[in-house]
Write a protein that holds these residues in place. Structure first.
Motif, PDB file in Angstrom:
ATOM      1  N   TRP A  26       0.795  -1.231   0.000  1.00 41.19           N
ATOM      2  CA  TRP A  26       0.000   0.000   0.000  1.00 41.19           C
ATOM      3  C   TRP A  26       0.834   1.290   0.000  1.00 41.19           C
ATOM      4  O   TRP A  26       0.416   2.279  -0.635  1.00 41.19           O
ATOM      5  N   PRO A  27       1.996   1.370   0.675  1.00 39.63           N
ATOM      6  CA  PRO A  27       2.723   2.648   0.641  1.00 39.63           C
ATOM      7  C   PRO A  27       3.110   3.073  -0.784  1.00 39.63           C
ATOM      8  O   PRO A  27       2.930   4.239  -1.163  1.00 39.63           O
ATOM      9  N   ASP A  28       3.632   2.117  -1.581  1.00 39.22           N
ATOM     10  CA  ASP A  28       4.014   2.446  -2.958  1.00 39.22           C
ATOM     11  C   ASP A  28       2.794   2.791  -3.801  1.00 39.22           C
ATOM     12  O   ASP A  28       2.826   3.722  -4.620  1.00 39.22           O
ATOM     13  N   PHE A  29       1.712   2.023  -3.610  1.00 39.10           N
ATOM     14  CA  PHE A  29       0.501   2.294  -4.378  1.00 39.10           C
ATOM     15  C   PHE A  29      -0.097   3.648  -3.996  1.00 39.10           C
ATOM     16  O   PHE A  29      -0.591   4.391  -4.845  1.00 39.10           O
ATOM     17  N   ALA A  30      -0.060   3.969  -2.714  1.00 43.38           N
ATOM     18  CA  ALA A  30      -0.608   5.247  -2.257  1.00 43.38           C
ATOM     19  C   ALA A  30       0.197   6.410  -2.825  1.00 43.38           C
ATOM     20  O   ALA A  30      -0.376   7.431  -3.246  1.00 43.38           O
ATOM     21  N   GLU A  31       1.514   6.251  -2.852  1.00 39.80           N
ATOM     22  CA  GLU A  31       2.360   7.307  -3.414  1.00 39.80           C
ATOM     23  C   GLU A  31       2.068   7.513  -4.898  1.00 39.80           C
ATOM     24  O   GLU A  31       1.940   8.650  -5.373  1.00 39.80           O
ATOM     25  N   ARG A  32       1.923   6.410  -5.610  1.00 42.19           N
ATOM     26  CA  ARG A  32       1.609   6.512  -7.043  1.00 42.19           C
ATOM     27  C   ARG A  32       0.229   7.112  -7.254  1.00 42.19           C
ATOM     28  O   ARG A  32       0.015   7.917  -8.156  1.00 42.19           O
ATOM     29  N   SER A  33      -0.701   6.707  -6.386  1.00 44.29           N
ATOM     30  CA  SER A  33      -2.062   7.238  -6.480  1.00 44.29           C
ATOM     31  C   SER A  33      -2.080   8.750  -6.287  1.00 44.29           C
ATOM     32  O   SER A  33      -2.787   9.482  -7.003  1.00 44.29           O
ATOM     33  N   ASP A  34      -1.293   9.236  -5.326  1.00 44.48           N
ATOM     34  CA  ASP A  34      -1.234  10.681  -5.081  1.00 44.48           C
ATOM     35  C   ASP A  34      -0.647  11.420  -6.289  1.00 44.48           C
ATOM     36  O   ASP A  34      -1.141  12.488  -6.682  1.00 44.48           O
ATOM     37  N   LYS A  35       0.400  10.844  -6.881  1.00 45.77           N
ATOM     38  CA  LYS A  35       1.050  11.507  -8.011  1.00 45.77           C
ATOM     39  C   LYS A  35       0.160  11.530  -9.249  1.00 45.77           C
ATOM     40  O   LYS A  35       0.158  12.501 -10.011  1.00 45.77           O
ATOM     41  N   GLU A  36      -0.589  10.435  -9.463  1.00 47.37           N
ATOM     42  CA  GLU A  36      -1.373  10.304 -10.690  1.00 47.37           C
ATOM     43  C   GLU A  36      -2.851  10.621 -10.488  1.00 47.37           C
ATOM     44  O   GLU A  36      -3.653  10.448 -11.393  1.00 47.37           O
ATOM     45  N   SER A  37      -3.198  11.054  -9.288  1.00 47.38           N
ATOM     46  CA  SER A  37      -4.579  11.453  -8.965  1.00 47.38           C
ATOM     47  C   SER A  37      -5.587  10.340  -9.251  1.00 47.38           C
ATOM     48  O   SER A  37      -6.614  10.540  -9.907  1.00 47.38           O
ATOM     49  N   TRP A  38      -5.278   9.157  -8.759  1.00 44.51           N
ATOM     50  CA  TRP A  38      -6.226   8.049  -8.926  1.00 44.51           C
ATOM     51  C   TRP A  38      -7.489   8.326  -8.117  1.00 44.51           C
ATOM     52  O   TRP A  38      -7.446   8.977  -7.069  1.00 44.51           O
ATOM     53  N   GLN A  39      -8.601   7.766  -8.591  1.00 49.13           N
ATOM     54  CA  GLN A  39      -9.802   7.742  -7.766  1.00 49.13           C
ATOM     55  C   GLN A  39      -9.609   6.696  -6.670  1.00 49.13           C
ATOM     56  O   GLN A  39      -8.866   5.722  -6.831  1.00 49.13           O
ATOM     57  N   ALA A  40     -10.286   6.894  -5.566  1.00 42.32           N
ATOM     58  CA  ALA A  40     -10.142   5.973  -4.432  1.00 42.32           C
ATOM     59  C   ALA A  40     -10.485   4.538  -4.826  1.00 42.32           C
ATOM     60  O   ALA A  40      -9.845   3.577  -4.371  1.00 42.32           O
ATOM     61  N   SER A  41     -11.496   4.361  -5.689  1.00 40.01           N
ATOM     62  CA  SER A  41     -11.920   3.022  -6.090  1.00 40.01           C
ATOM     63  C   SER A  41     -10.812   2.299  -6.863  1.00 40.01           C
ATOM     64  O   SER A  41     -10.650   1.077  -6.738  1.00 40.01           O
ATOM     65  N   ARG A  42     -10.036   3.063  -7.658  1.00 39.48           N
ATOM     66  CA  ARG A  42      -8.946   2.440  -8.407  1.00 39.48           C
ATOM     67  C   ARG A  42      -7.843   1.958  -7.470  1.00 39.48           C
ATOM     68  O   ARG A  42      -7.318   0.845  -7.629  1.00 39.48           O
ATOM     69  N   LEU A  43      -7.508   2.770  -6.494  1.00 37.57           N
ATOM     70  CA  LEU A  43      -6.486   2.378  -5.528  1.00 37.57           C
ATOM     71  C   LEU A  43      -6.929   1.152  -4.742  1.00 37.57           C
ATOM     72  O   LEU A  43      -6.179   0.181  -4.594  1.00 37.57           O
TER      73      LEU A  43
END
Length: 271
Positions: A26-43
């Motif tokens: 989750w830490p790596d995915f969360a960092e990528r999500s923040d950078k790429e502005s993922w929707q919460a459902s995608r994360l």
């Protein structure tokens, strides 16, 4: 409510929920999500997919360990060219499981020692584990001994019930079991218990006509065979022993390398 959860608290909650893969990723995915502005459902979806995939992998690993299958005897290492009487397409269809396991059907593999029966049976077992099923490989004599012990301690019904967790039991070398060596009626009870409920795969060196040496009486032999052939696929691997072929090939190779005398008197290597 804080803008962000404490990482340590998240780790504790994921550990409590037994989600180790998400805890690791989750830490790596969360960092990528923040950078790429993922929707919460995608994360959330990405993390859950990885968790489920890892669980499936671990489950298959557990099932393979409990199966006692030889790890080298797979479909990838089975030489269908040596047994032309066996349809590769038919075997591959059986290896997916599906309907024949659902109705508790049987696979019977006949042929002389070394013909590839155990390899083919094990290969089907490995493929079924990959497909999500549970398999047990056992020498027939070994499971007969275990069931005899269970009967002596009045635990045979319980022992048979525990075997129900396996979608397929592979009974290897049934022909080596002898009625004068042990009370093999427990083998019939295993066959009868799984009839039309759970599947068996049996390898045997002898055809049905030789099975009177296995069961205590002819009536039990007939009853066992009747149940096994009712919903069955039968393969006959009537080929030369693999071990004999390998020995023959080695002998030919040694002969080829022996020195020979040519007409001029010089010693040469055979070609």
């Amino acid at each position: 409510m804080n803008a962000a959860y404490d990482a340590g608290r998240i780790a504790l909650m994921l550990n409590e929920l037994r989600l180790p893969t998400i805890g690791r990723l989750w830490p790596d995915f969360a960092e990528r999500s923040d950078k790429e502005s993922w929707q919460a459902s995608r994360l959330l979806g990405a993390l859950l997919e990885h968790e489920l995939a890892e669980r499936a992998k671990r489950r298959i690993e557990r099932h393979r360990t409990e199966s006692h299958l030889d790890p080298t005897k797979t479909l990838a290492t089975f030489d269908f060219g040596v047994v032309p009487m066996v349809s590769k397409a038919h075997v591959m269809a059986l290896a997916t499981g599906d309907s024949w396991l659902e109705k508790g059907a049987t696979i019977l593999l006949f042929g002389p020692p070394g013909g590839g029966k155990s390899h083919l049976g094990s290969a089907i077992g490995h493929a079924l584990i990959d497909a999500g099923y549970r398999v047990l490989f056992t020498r027939t004599g070994e499971i007969v001994q275990k069931l005899q012990v269970a009967r002596q301690s009045l635990q045979l019904p319980s022992a048979l019930a525990k075997l129900d967790r396996f979608d397929l039991i592979i009974l290897d070398d049934l022909s080596y079991v002898r009625k004068d060596q042990a009370e093999t009626s427990v083998l019939f009870e295993l066959i009868a218990e799984r009839y039309e409920r759970k599947s068996l795969l049996i390898t045997a060196n002898q055809p049905f006509s030789g099975w009177n040496d296995v069961f205590p009486d002819p009536g039990m032999t007939v009853a066992a065979i009747d149940r096994l052939v009712h919903h069955s696929t039968i393969f006959e691997l009537n080929v030369e022993s693999y071990r004999r072929r390998k020995a023959s090939d080695k002998q030919k190779e040694r002969r080829r390398q022996l020195p020979t005398d040519n007409p001029n008197g010089a010693t040469t290597m055979a070609s």
